[in-house]
Design a protein around this motif. Sequence first.
Motif, PDB file in Angstrom:
ATOM      1  N   ARG A 227       0.825  -1.210   0.000  1.00  0.00           N
ATOM      2  CA  ARG A 227       0.000   0.000   0.000  1.00  0.00           C
ATOM      3  C   ARG A 227       0.858   1.258   0.000  1.00  0.00           C
ATOM      4  O   ARG A 227       0.550   2.236  -0.707  1.00  0.00           O
ATOM      5  CB  ARG A 227      -0.947  -0.018   1.202  1.00  0.00           C
ATOM      6  CG  ARG A 227      -2.014  -1.112   1.115  1.00  0.00           C
ATOM      7  CD  ARG A 227      -2.853  -1.200   2.370  1.00  0.00           C
ATOM      8  NE  ARG A 227      -3.683  -0.022   2.526  1.00  0.00           N
ATOM      9  CZ  ARG A 227      -4.527   0.136   3.555  1.00  0.00           C
ATOM     10  NH1 ARG A 227      -4.639  -0.821   4.475  1.00  0.00           N
ATOM     11  NH2 ARG A 227      -5.254   1.224   3.658  1.00  0.00           N
ATOM     12  N   SER A 228       1.955   1.248   0.749  1.00  0.00           N
ATOM     13  CA  SER A 228       2.869   2.391   0.730  1.00  0.00           C
ATOM     14  C   SER A 228       3.542   2.517  -0.630  1.00  0.00           C
ATOM     15  O   SER A 228       3.706   3.625  -1.158  1.00  0.00           O
ATOM     16  CB  SER A 228       3.928   2.239   1.825  1.00  0.00           C
ATOM     17  OG  SER A 228       3.348   2.185   3.107  1.00  0.00           O
ATOM     18  N   SER A 231       1.167   4.009  -3.204  1.00  0.00           N
ATOM     19  CA  SER A 231       1.041   5.461  -3.022  1.00  0.00           C
ATOM     20  C   SER A 231       2.229   6.196  -3.633  1.00  0.00           C
ATOM     21  O   SER A 231       2.063   7.198  -4.342  1.00  0.00           O
ATOM     22  CB  SER A 231       0.925   5.781  -1.528  1.00  0.00           C
ATOM     23  OG  SER A 231       0.898   7.168  -1.310  1.00  0.00           O
ATOM     24  N   TRP A 234       2.159   6.356  -7.528  1.00  0.00           N
ATOM     25  CA  TRP A 234       1.401   7.474  -8.081  1.00  0.00           C
ATOM     26  C   TRP A 234       2.205   8.770  -8.025  1.00  0.00           C
ATOM     27  O   TRP A 234       2.190   9.571  -8.969  1.00  0.00           O
ATOM     28  CB  TRP A 234       0.078   7.649  -7.332  1.00  0.00           C
ATOM     29  CG  TRP A 234      -0.968   6.644  -7.712  1.00  0.00           C
ATOM     30  CD1 TRP A 234      -1.402   5.588  -6.963  1.00  0.00           C
ATOM     31  CD2 TRP A 234      -1.715   6.599  -8.937  1.00  0.00           C
ATOM     32  NE1 TRP A 234      -2.363   4.879  -7.640  1.00  0.00           N
ATOM     33  CE2 TRP A 234      -2.589   5.482  -8.845  1.00  0.00           C
ATOM     34  CE3 TRP A 234      -1.734   7.379 -10.086  1.00  0.00           C
ATOM     35  CZ2 TRP A 234      -3.456   5.139  -9.879  1.00  0.00           C
ATOM     36  CZ3 TRP A 234      -2.612   7.037 -11.109  1.00  0.00           C
ATOM     37  CH2 TRP A 234      -3.456   5.942 -11.007  1.00  0.00           C
ATOM     38  N   MET A 235       2.927   8.984  -6.931  1.00  0.00           N
ATOM     39  CA  MET A 235       3.736  10.196  -6.816  1.00  0.00           C
ATOM     40  C   MET A 235       4.864  10.208  -7.843  1.00  0.00           C
ATOM     41  O   MET A 235       5.117  11.229  -8.502  1.00  0.00           O
ATOM     42  CB  MET A 235       4.319  10.298  -5.403  1.00  0.00           C
ATOM     43  CG  MET A 235       3.297  10.452  -4.303  1.00  0.00           C
ATOM     44  SD  MET A 235       4.083  10.565  -2.678  1.00  0.00           S
ATOM     45  CE  MET A 235       2.655  10.401  -1.602  1.00  0.00           C
ATOM     46  N   ALA A 273      -6.149  12.142  -6.476  1.00  0.00           N
ATOM     47  CA  ALA A 273      -6.587  11.771  -5.129  1.00  0.00           C
ATOM     48  C   ALA A 273      -7.620  10.650  -5.174  1.00  0.00           C
ATOM     49  O   ALA A 273      -7.559   9.693  -4.386  1.00  0.00           O
ATOM     50  CB  ALA A 273      -7.155  12.993  -4.416  1.00  0.00           C
ATOM     51  N   GLY A 276      -5.880   7.375  -6.304  1.00  0.00           N
ATOM     52  CA  GLY A 276      -5.053   6.852  -5.223  1.00  0.00           C
ATOM     53  C   GLY A 276      -5.881   6.191  -4.143  1.00  0.00           C
ATOM     54  O   GLY A 276      -5.527   5.118  -3.641  1.00  0.00           O
ATOM     55  N   LYS A 277      -7.017   6.821  -3.789  1.00  0.00           N
ATOM     56  CA  LYS A 277      -7.891   6.240  -2.765  1.00  0.00           C
ATOM     57  C   LYS A 277      -8.513   4.934  -3.241  1.00  0.00           C
ATOM     58  O   LYS A 277      -8.579   3.952  -2.488  1.00  0.00           O
ATOM     59  CB  LYS A 277      -8.981   7.258  -2.411  1.00  0.00           C
ATOM     60  CG  LYS A 277     -10.021   6.753  -1.429  1.00  0.00           C
ATOM     61  CD  LYS A 277      -9.384   6.379  -0.093  1.00  0.00           C
ATOM     62  CE  LYS A 277     -10.444   5.958   0.916  1.00  0.00           C
ATOM     63  NZ  LYS A 277      -9.845   5.488   2.191  1.00  0.00           N
ATOM     64  N   THR A 279      -7.442   2.757  -5.558  1.00  0.00           N
ATOM     65  CA  THR A 279      -6.468   1.667  -5.652  1.00  0.00           C
ATOM     66  C   THR A 279      -6.013   1.198  -4.271  1.00  0.00           C
ATOM     67  O   THR A 279      -5.776   0.007  -4.061  1.00  0.00           O
ATOM     68  CB  THR A 279      -5.261   2.104  -6.492  1.00  0.00           C
ATOM     69  OG1 THR A 279      -4.744   3.358  -5.992  1.00  0.00           O
ATOM     70  CG2 THR A 279      -5.645   2.283  -7.944  1.00  0.00           C
ATOM     71  N   ASP A 280      -5.904   2.130  -3.325  1.00  0.00           N
ATOM     72  CA  ASP A 280      -5.546   1.731  -1.960  1.00  0.00           C
ATOM     73  C   ASP A 280      -6.646   0.883  -1.336  1.00  0.00           C
ATOM     74  O   ASP A 280      -6.368  -0.096  -0.643  1.00  0.00           O
ATOM     75  CB  ASP A 280      -5.274   2.977  -1.114  1.00  0.00           C
ATOM     76  CG  ASP A 280      -4.880   2.628   0.303  1.00  0.00           C
ATOM     77  OD1 ASP A 280      -3.730   2.149   0.507  1.00  0.00           O
ATOM     78  OD2 ASP A 280      -5.700   2.809   1.227  1.00  0.00           O
TER      79      ASP A 280
END
Length: 301
Positions: A227-228, A231, A234-235, A273, A276-277, A279-280
């Motif tokens: 999960r990290s 994230s 994406w960045m 945003a 990202g939410k 997919t998390d």
Amino acid sequence: MSQAELSRGLNAGLNRRGRAVLELTTEPATAMLANEVEHVSKSRRRNDLLRWQAAGLLLPLGVFGILEVVVQNGWIARNLLPAPSDVFESLWQLAGGDLWKHIGASGLRVLAGFVLGAVLAIVLGAAVGFSRRLEALLEPSFQGLRAIPSLAWVPLLLLWLGIDESPKIALIAIGAFFPVYVNVVSGVHNVDRRWVELGKVYGFSRIGLVRRVILPASLPQLFTGLRSGLSLAWMFMVAAELIAASKGLGYLLTDGRETSRPDLVLVAILVLAILGKLTDEALRYLEIACVGTRDTLGNTR
């Protein structure tokens, strides 16, 4: 035997039988009562959590409302911060045009880079966590590479791989690699040594120990790393597309900056945003499916 002794014997037998019957009847009742109390408690916690989640959805709506009033009254210039209504209008217009093309391009890059980085991290992390010699050999270099900022990789990747998709995917893979690697190594180190010894007793090879004992035992920390890593993927995708891209959400950010359209920039940020939410959350549900619900503090609050 006297009448009194016979009476005492019968009373004692009846008392023992009564206690036995009472135990047989009260133990299931007590268990049922305990289960019912636990069910009610879980239901109350679930309802309370749903209320807080609803409040969590109202929070950004309240912020949007305040910003709308502030911008519409001219307290903040529109060229610096557009009103939320302008942003959603731009989002609606883009949704009927090129937005899906940008989302598809960025999503495929993130998927390819994340899978590549995560697979390498799982393999190397399991090997390093299992072997002290390999850890002593590789850990200093990996920790040094982990400290390098993402943008520092861009010139080197452009020199090596050109300006097509390869450097973008490589940069995303670098971003996803290190969080997964660190958590896999930590998860392997925290595996109960008795489980490893039991696997050796059953004759598992090193690869068998990793595959059948160590990795399953370290799944919770593995999913934390995944999960990290997602994230960060994406960045790093945004960093890659800011440098050289003709489509994608990073390109949309650059286009909004160059054309002085803050609404376009905010649309790209909002879409990032949301993606990202989503997919998390997908990874979180996959974790629940693979690991199950654990009896932890996070599940009892």
